[in-house]
Design an enzyme around this catalytic site. Structure first.
Site, short mmCIF file in Angstrom:
data_model
loop_
_atom_site.label_atom_id
_atom_site.label_comp_id
_atom_site.label_asym_id
_atom_site.label_seq_id
_atom_site.Cartn_x
_atom_site.Cartn_y
_atom_site.Cartn_z
N GLY A 1 -22.76 24.43 43.85
CA GLY A 1 -23.97 24.51 44.68
C GLY A 1 -24.27 23.19 45.36
N GLY A 2 -24.18 22.09 44.63
CA GLY A 2 -24.42 20.77 45.23
C GLY A 2 -23.38 20.45 46.29
CB SER A 3 -19.70 20.95 46.34
OG SER A 3 -19.45 20.19 45.19
CB ALA A 4 -22.55 24.85 48.73
CE LYS B 1 -16.61 25.30 41.79
NZ LYS B 1 -16.44 25.28 40.36
N GLY C 1 -24.64 24.85 37.92
CA GLY C 1 -24.17 26.07 37.26
C GLY C 1 -22.66 26.24 37.22
CG ASP D 1 -15.59 21.31 43.03
OD1 ASP D 1 -14.36 21.11 42.86
OD2 ASP D 1 -16.35 21.68 42.13
O1 C5P Z 1 -16.00 14.60 42.34
P1 C5P Z 1 -17.31 14.90 41.71
O2 C5P Z 1 -18.38 13.90 42.06
O3 C5P Z 1 -17.77 16.30 41.91
O4 C5P Z 1 -17.05 14.77 40.15
C1 C5P Z 1 -18.11 14.71 39.23
C2 C5P Z 1 -17.58 14.23 37.90
O5 C5P Z 1 -16.76 15.22 37.30
C3 C5P Z 1 -16.70 12.99 37.97
O6 C5P Z 1 -17.46 11.82 37.93
C4 C5P Z 1 -15.84 13.15 36.73
O7 C5P Z 1 -16.56 12.76 35.58
C5 C5P Z 1 -15.65 14.64 36.65
N1 C5P Z 1 -14.40 15.09 37.30
C6 C5P Z 1 -13.18 14.82 36.69
N2 C5P Z 1 -12.03 15.25 37.27
C7 C5P Z 1 -12.06 15.96 38.42
C8 C5P Z 1 -13.27 16.25 39.06
C9 C5P Z 1 -14.44 15.80 38.47
O8 C5P Z 1 -13.14 14.20 35.62
N3 C5P Z 1 -10.91 16.37 38.95
#
Ligand code: C5P
Length: 321
Positions: free
Chosen positions: A104-107, A12, A100, A139
């Site tokens: 990619g990890g979310s995918a 994305k 990046g 994501d």
């Molecule tokens: O949700 P995800 O595990 O991808 O988020 C990784 C990190 O990115 C979270 O631990 C947080 O530090 C940050 N994050 C955030 N606000 C968001 C999404 C992610 O602060 N809306």
């Protein structure tokens, strides 16, 4: 009988990433305009004695092959929900840049969920799969649905958006990744510093929700997207002398060399230059496919990135192949 299932999942780009104040739970409220792009990972699930991850691709050594991998966590989560032992071999063919800013990890998490769901025949509904995706990461739901969508909340509450045409991008991949939490922290730090400067030395709390405006999608940007108007989209992305990505300043602060990459793209004729999500990949909008191919060559020749990949958008979400 199905012995393995392969799922293709897109990367994305965020055409807009408006970041609100830091919430009590540490996340940030977002207005996140996602576009899925035609650059894919493939996740193949095969029955196995135990949960096992293998990765192929140029950056395979940078991908964790243990249970911290989102694909492994997806299998465990789905297995726990349906009372199935997650004994599965997940093979990831990795093309999306690692750490990046392209999800990619979310995918891989969304791909593993869809692959295991099909392999095990759980019959989970779309809503259940989306709820599991949201547990895996902010994501991940978008990786499942693809296309174009507005993400609210921490990015996981999705509303589909209309995209009235194909947009052509080039992605300039940097050497090494950036940690998403570190980029959000840097965004908060920069906001604190700006607030203290305005309010007087020693003032604090400038990164909290009460001091940061609510994140809202740009109407001009949504219109441009719906109309398939690349020139209007480019000007909405770079409106007001900045960009529509609130994490860009933080990513550039942590990786100052990105300034050179962004400038190289602009010099080579990109309609808009922007950091993709939390970076360090930079995304460049091109007029059409031919312009994207030429732009990719110019970016590579500039020596400001490791590789430059042209890709169109929007692209479908996770799809069994
Ligand atoms: O949700 P995800 O595990 O991808 O988020 C990784 C990190 O990115 C979270 O631990 C947080 O530090 C940050 N994050 C955030 N606000 C968001 C999404 C992610 O602060 N809306």
């Amino acid at each position: 009988m199905t012995r393995s299932v392969t799922v293709s999942v897109p990367a994305k780009v965020n055409v807009q990433l408006a970041v609100g104040g830091v919430r009590p739970d540490g996340f940030h409220d977002l207005a996140n305009v996602f576009l899925a792009v035609g650059l894919h990972d493939r996740v193949t699930a095969t029955p196995s004695d135990t949960l096992r991850i293998t990765v192929e691709g140029p950056d395979a050594d940078q991908v964790p092959a243990d249970r911290t991998n989102l694909a492994a966590r997806a299998a465990e989560l789905l297995g726990a929900r349906y009372g199935i032992a997650p004994d599965v071999h997940l093979h990831i063919a990795k093309r999306i840049p690692v750490a990046g800013g392209m999800a990619g990890g979310s995918a891989d998490g969304a791909g593993a969920l869809v692959a295991c769901d099909a392999l095990w025949g759980t019959g989970a509904s779309r809503e259940e799969l989306l709820a599991l995706c949201a547990e895996l990461g902010s994501d991940v739901p978008f990786s499942l649905v693809g296309g174009a969508a507005l993400g609210r909340g921490r990015g996981e509450v999705l509303t589909p958006l209309e995209a009235g045409g194909t947009f052509h991008w080039v992605f300039a991949v940097a050497d090494g990744g950036l940690s998403t939490p570190a980029v959000y922290r840097e965004c908060d730090r920069l906001r604190e510093a700006a607030y203290a400067e305005r309010a007087g030395a020693g003032a604090s709390g400038g990164a909290s929700t009460e001091h940061v405006p609510d994140p809202e999608p740009s109407p001009a940007l949504l219109d441009a997207l719906a109309e398939g108007d690349v020139v209007a989209l480019a000007s909405a992305v770079t409106a007001a002398g900045g960009t529509s990505n609130d994490l860009q300043a933080a990513a550039v602060s942590l990786r100052p060399s990105l300034t050179g990459t962004l400038e190289a793209g602009a010099k080579a004729g990109a309609l808009a230059s922007i950091v993709s999500g939390s970076g360090p990949t930079c995304a460049f909008l091109a007029q059409d496919g031919a312009a994207a191919a030429a732009l990719a060559e110019a970016l590579l020749a500039s020596g400001t990135c490791r590789t430059a990949i042209p890709a169109p958008s929007p692209a479908p979400g996770a799809t069994i192949v």
